[in-house]
Design a protein around this motif. Structure first.
Motif, PDB file in Angstrom:
ATOM      1  N   GLY A 116       0.835  -1.199   0.000  1.00  0.00           N
ATOM      2  CA  GLY A 116       0.000   0.000   0.000  1.00  0.00           C
ATOM      3  C   GLY A 116       0.860   1.236   0.000  1.00  0.00           C
ATOM      4  O   GLY A 116       2.077   1.155  -0.210  1.00  0.00           O
ATOM      5  N   LYS A 117       0.213   2.364   0.205  1.00  0.00           N
ATOM      6  CA  LYS A 117       0.942   3.632   0.158  1.00  0.00           C
ATOM      7  C   LYS A 117       1.113   4.153   1.584  1.00  0.00           C
ATOM      8  O   LYS A 117       0.171   4.689   2.167  1.00  0.00           O
ATOM      9  N   CYS A 118       2.303   3.954   2.164  1.00  0.00           N
ATOM     10  CA  CYS A 118       2.534   4.366   3.559  1.00  0.00           C
ATOM     11  C   CYS A 118       2.847   5.873   3.615  1.00  0.00           C
ATOM     12  O   CYS A 118       3.881   6.311   3.097  1.00  0.00           O
ATOM     13  N   PRO A 119       1.981   6.654   4.242  1.00  0.00           N
ATOM     14  CA  PRO A 119       2.213   8.097   4.276  1.00  0.00           C
ATOM     15  C   PRO A 119       3.095   8.530   5.451  1.00  0.00           C
ATOM     16  O   PRO A 119       3.126   7.866   6.489  1.00  0.00           O
ATOM     17  N   TYR A 166       3.650  14.283   3.688  1.00  0.00           N
ATOM     18  CA  TYR A 166       2.890  15.524   3.879  1.00  0.00           C
ATOM     19  C   TYR A 166       3.749  16.479   4.699  1.00  0.00           C
ATOM     20  O   TYR A 166       4.170  16.138   5.824  1.00  0.00           O
ATOM     21  N   LEU A 167       3.993  17.663   4.163  1.00  0.00           N
ATOM     22  CA  LEU A 167       4.951  18.591   4.769  1.00  0.00           C
ATOM     23  C   LEU A 167       4.321  19.980   4.886  1.00  0.00           C
ATOM     24  O   LEU A 167       3.590  20.389   3.968  1.00  0.00           O
ATOM     25  N   PRO A 168       4.604  20.734   5.982  1.00  0.00           N
ATOM     26  CA  PRO A 168       4.104  22.120   6.038  1.00  0.00           C
ATOM     27  C   PRO A 168       4.593  22.874   4.798  1.00  0.00           C
ATOM     28  O   PRO A 168       5.767  22.756   4.423  1.00  0.00           O
ATOM     29  N   ARG A 169       3.691  23.634   4.163  1.00  0.00           N
ATOM     30  CA  ARG A 169       4.017  24.269   2.881  1.00  0.00           C
ATOM     31  C   ARG A 169       5.306  25.093   2.943  1.00  0.00           C
ATOM     32  O   ARG A 169       6.140  25.040   2.046  1.00  0.00           O
ATOM     33  N   ASP A 203      -1.312  23.294   4.381  1.00  0.00           N
ATOM     34  CA  ASP A 203      -1.371  24.476   5.242  1.00  0.00           C
ATOM     35  C   ASP A 203      -1.857  24.069   6.620  1.00  0.00           C
ATOM     36  O   ASP A 203      -1.309  24.470   7.627  1.00  0.00           O
ATOM     37  N   ARG A 204      -2.927  23.262   6.646  1.00  0.00           N
ATOM     38  CA  ARG A 204      -3.451  22.759   7.927  1.00  0.00           C
ATOM     39  C   ARG A 204      -3.288  21.241   7.956  1.00  0.00           C
ATOM     40  O   ARG A 204      -3.540  20.565   6.944  1.00  0.00           O
ATOM     41  N   LEU A 205      -2.879  20.717   9.108  1.00  0.00           N
ATOM     42  CA  LEU A 205      -2.600  19.281   9.221  1.00  0.00           C
ATOM     43  C   LEU A 205      -3.810  18.419   8.839  1.00  0.00           C
ATOM     44  O   LEU A 205      -3.664  17.317   8.312  1.00  0.00           O
ATOM     45  N   ASP A 206      -5.012  18.953   9.072  1.00  0.00           N
ATOM     46  CA  ASP A 206      -6.209  18.166   8.741  1.00  0.00           C
ATOM     47  C   ASP A 206      -6.317  17.884   7.241  1.00  0.00           C
ATOM     48  O   ASP A 206      -6.997  16.931   6.833  1.00  0.00           O
ATOM     49  N   GLU A 207      -5.640  18.689   6.418  1.00  0.00           N
ATOM     50  CA  GLU A 207      -5.633  18.395   4.969  1.00  0.00           C
ATOM     51  C   GLU A 207      -4.894  17.075   4.727  1.00  0.00           C
ATOM     52  O   GLU A 207      -5.275  16.276   3.876  1.00  0.00           O
ATOM     53  N   ALA A 208      -3.811  16.878   5.477  1.00  0.00           N
ATOM     54  CA  ALA A 208      -3.045  15.623   5.333  1.00  0.00           C
ATOM     55  C   ALA A 208      -3.904  14.442   5.783  1.00  0.00           C
ATOM     56  O   ALA A 208      -3.976  13.408   5.099  1.00  0.00           O
ATOM     57  N   ILE A 209      -4.586  14.616   6.922  1.00  0.00           N
ATOM     58  CA  ILE A 209      -5.430  13.524   7.434  1.00  0.00           C
ATOM     59  C   ILE A 209      -6.537  13.201   6.428  1.00  0.00           C
ATOM     60  O   ILE A 209      -6.808  12.030   6.139  1.00  0.00           O
ATOM     61  N   ALA A 210      -7.131  14.247   5.850  1.00  0.00           N
ATOM     62  CA  ALA A 210      -8.204  14.014   4.865  1.00  0.00           C
ATOM     63  C   ALA A 210      -7.641  13.269   3.657  1.00  0.00           C
ATOM     64  O   ALA A 210      -8.273  12.337   3.146  1.00  0.00           O
ATOM     65  N   GLY A 211      -6.442  13.651   3.206  1.00  0.00           N
ATOM     66  CA  GLY A 211      -5.816  12.978   2.058  1.00  0.00           C
ATOM     67  C   GLY A 211      -5.590  11.509   2.356  1.00  0.00           C
ATOM     68  O   GLY A 211      -5.900  10.632   1.528  1.00  0.00           O
ATOM     69  N   ILE A 212      -5.076  11.215   3.548  1.00  0.00           N
ATOM     70  CA  ILE A 212      -4.813   9.816   3.927  1.00  0.00           C
ATOM     71  C   ILE A 212      -6.111   9.019   3.931  1.00  0.00           C
ATOM     72  O   ILE A 212      -6.173   7.886   3.451  1.00  0.00           O
ATOM     73  N   ASN A 213      -7.168   9.652   4.445  1.00  0.00           N
ATOM     74  CA  ASN A 213      -8.429   8.914   4.581  1.00  0.00           C
ATOM     75  C   ASN A 213      -9.191   8.748   3.267  1.00  0.00           C
ATOM     76  O   ASN A 213     -10.192   8.033   3.225  1.00  0.00           O
ATOM     77  N   THR A 214      -8.731   9.389   2.196  1.00  0.00           N
ATOM     78  CA  THR A 214      -9.382   9.136   0.900  1.00  0.00           C
ATOM     79  C   THR A 214      -8.779   7.896   0.237  1.00  0.00           C
ATOM     80  O   THR A 214      -9.312   7.393  -0.727  1.00  0.00           O
ATOM     81  N   ARG A 215      -7.631   7.441   0.747  1.00  0.00           N
ATOM     82  CA  ARG A 215      -6.970   6.276   0.137  1.00  0.00           C
ATOM     83  C   ARG A 215      -7.218   5.028   0.980  1.00  0.00           C
ATOM     84  O   ARG A 215      -7.590   5.128   2.151  1.00  0.00           O
ATOM     85  N   PRO A 216      -6.967   3.846   0.392  1.00  0.00           N
ATOM     86  CA  PRO A 216      -7.119   2.619   1.190  1.00  0.00           C
ATOM     87  C   PRO A 216      -6.204   2.648   2.411  1.00  0.00           C
ATOM     88  O   PRO A 216      -5.168   3.318   2.408  1.00  0.00           O
ATOM     89  N   ARG A 217      -6.577   1.915   3.418  1.00  0.00           N
ATOM     90  CA  ARG A 217      -5.797   1.937   4.667  1.00  0.00           C
ATOM     91  C   ARG A 217      -4.396   1.374   4.443  1.00  0.00           C
ATOM     92  O   ARG A 217      -4.235   0.276   3.939  1.00  0.00           O
ATOM     93  N   PRO A 218      -3.377   2.157   4.825  1.00  0.00           N
ATOM     94  CA  PRO A 218      -1.999   1.740   4.523  1.00  0.00           C
ATOM     95  C   PRO A 218      -1.446   0.726   5.529  1.00  0.00           C
ATOM     96  O   PRO A 218      -1.972   0.564   6.634  1.00  0.00           O
TER      97      PRO A 218
END
Ligand code: NAD
Length: 481
Positions: free
Chosen positions: A226-229, A264-267, A367-382
């Motif tokens: 899978g894709k480990c973030p 996922y990195l702070p911009r 910009d906000r950490l929740d964007e990273a969490i949302a991105g992770i949760n759109t993909r299959p569980r890593p």
């Protein structure tokens, strides 16, 4: 259990091997601890005595792979797992006594759980760690008192053939045996009526293996990819992030199920990250990709797959940044793929939809950490998630709003080495876990044993026919809030 040919008609020699192991298991019963320890010792001896040959075989199969990688990522984890099992299996084997609740709790009634071997376990393993992904699960399988048939990958033919010879020299075929071959043998192997089948490989093949096993109701453990973030918080130490993420990404040229797939990195850290990544690679792997500590991509098909991922990302607007020399035709011929960062990657690109399994690293700015969490949760569980940062509340937030097989905080992949922790995936990244005691339990049957007391519980409760008032009174008393 019947070993009549399954719908896929297993090869006669596979059936014969399975029958041989099953007959030996039934004839000899449950092996005591000393037999299990002797089998584990023979695995350790084999790995230690033949470590150089094994490293050479793996290097031959890959084209180039440093012995340090094979020693540290294939042989060492196996030896550690085997030693951990050897040290602890007597304790794991002990039956566990259980207290009982009323109304079963009568003087003399006793309950316990016995952990018994399942019988014959099949292991199907991939090419990326061709030794470790046979011997690491084998530690659990043998600790639990089973016999084992192993089908390693056809993409590492020298290593698979060597393991077959070494195992045959150390084990009777009725205890442990290796069978080699390609997809056709894999298909027949997966159709055998094992007592349990452990498959490590891709989700696509995992589906086929599970379907074949289902025909026989064979229980499976699927260790998939899978894709480990990686999530980098603003409290992280960027030097450690670069150091650890790139170490994990470039070991075995990214051909690791637990390699960080994307970051996922702070911009505002992006530019700094790119500069530090280049400096790190120049220091750690001078002259890359032509560097003896680097590993070839296993075959031309995978090399071309990585090239296609880059081309697709560029076509769709990504900015691809080489972090070392681009590689000439000579390194291409040797399948040494130059590592590259991929900026501005988006979800429509193949690189963000498929497991990368190579030295390409998408770096996604947030910009906000929740964007990273949302991105992770759109993909299959890593299979794994990595969080970098010192902020405990943020760490908790990331861990409680995502799900993955495992987690390493402030590093990558290290949870794999902890024999005390279960290793496995969740959802698309697999089902069931092994390692240490969890592996022992995985390949044992937890058998319930209840010894009845001399008191006649059923009689006391009036539950024998003809049913009457006594039973009605007992039930009315028991069935209440
Ligand atoms: P793969 O799925 O192509 O092959 C794995 C094994 O399955 C090989 O031995 C192959 O011969 C066999 N096989 C192929 N077709 C089969 C079939 N129809 N029936 C039965 N067996 C069949 O995987 P791979 O390319 O060798 O390995 C890479 C994949 O493995 C990646 O997705 C990676 O993430 C994953 N992986 C997972 C872990 C883990 O522990 N979770 C570890 C390493 C690799």
């Amino acid at each position: 259990m019947s070993t009549q040919p399954a719908p896929h008609e297993p090869q006669p020699d596979l059936v014969r091997l399975l029958d041989l192991q099953r007959a030996a298991q039934l004839a000899q019963g449950e092996p005591p601890a000393r037999v299990r320890i002797d089998r584990i010792d023979r695995c350790i001896d084999l790995l230690v005595a033949h470590r150089n040959e094994l490293c050479e075989a793996v290097a031959c199969d890959f084209g180039q792979r440093p012995a340090a990688i094979t020693r540290s990522m294939d042989i060492l984890p196996s030896v550690l797992a085997l030693k951990h099992a050897r040290r602890n299996l007597r304790r794991w084997m002990r039956p566990e006594r259980r207290g009982l609740q009323f109304p079963l709790r009568l003087p003399g009634t006793r309950a316990r759980i016995m952990y018994q071997p399942l019988g014959v376990v099949g292991i199907i393993s991939p090419w990326n760690f061709p030794i470790g992904l046979c011997f690491d699960p084998l530690a659990s399988v043998l600790a639990a008192g089973n016999r084992c048939l192993i089908k390693p990958s056809e993409l590492t033919p020298q290593t698979s053939a060597l393991m077959q010879r070494l195992v045959a020299a150390s084990f009777d075929a009725a205890e442990v045996a290796v069978v080699t071959g390609g997809r056709d043998v894999g298909e027949r192997f997966a159709a055998l009526p094992f007592d349990h089948l452990l498959f490590t490989g891709s989700p696509a093949v995992g589906r086929r293996v599970m379907a074949a096993a289902a025909e026989r109701l064979v229980p499976v453990t699927l260790e998939l990819g899978g894709k480990c973030p990686v999530v980098v918080g603003r409290s992280a130490d960027l030097t450690a992030v670069v150091d650890r993420v790139l170490t994990g990404k470039l070991a075995n040229a990214g051909q690791v199920c637990l390699a960080p797939d994307h970051v996922y990195l702070p911009r505002e850290w992006l530019e700094d990250f790119v500069g530090r990544a280049r400096a790190w690679v120049a220091r750690a792997y001078p002259g890359l990709p032509d560097n003896g500590d680097y590993t070839s991509i296993v075959n031309a098909r995978h090399y071309e797959r990585l090239e296609a991922l880059v081309a697709d990302a560029i076509n769709k607007g990504a900015h691809v940044v080489p972090v070392a020399g681009a590689g000439d035709s000579c390194s291409r011929q040797r399948r040494l793929f130059a590592p590259q960062l991929v900026l501005n990657a988006s979800d429509d690109m193949r690189i963000m939809r498929e497991e990368i399994f190579g030295p390409l690293l998408p770096v996604l700015a947030y910009d906000r950490l929740d964007e990273a969490i949302a991105g992770i949760n759109t993909r299959p569980r890593p299979l794994a998630l990595y969080y970098f940062g010192k902020d405990i509340r943020e760490q908790r937030h990331v861990l409680t709003h995502t799900l993955s097989g495992g987690v390493t905080v402030n590093d990558v992949a290290m949870h794999y080495l902890a024999e005390e922790l279960p290793f496995g995936g969740v959802g698309e990244s697999g089902m069931g876990a092994y390692h240490g005691e969890h592996g022992f339990r995985r390949f044992s049957h937890a058998r319930s044993v209840l010894e009845q007391s001399r008191f006649d519980l059923a009689g006391l409760a009036g539950s024998r026919p003809p049913y009457g008032k006594r039973l009605a009174r007992s039930l009315a008393w028991l069935i209440r809030r």
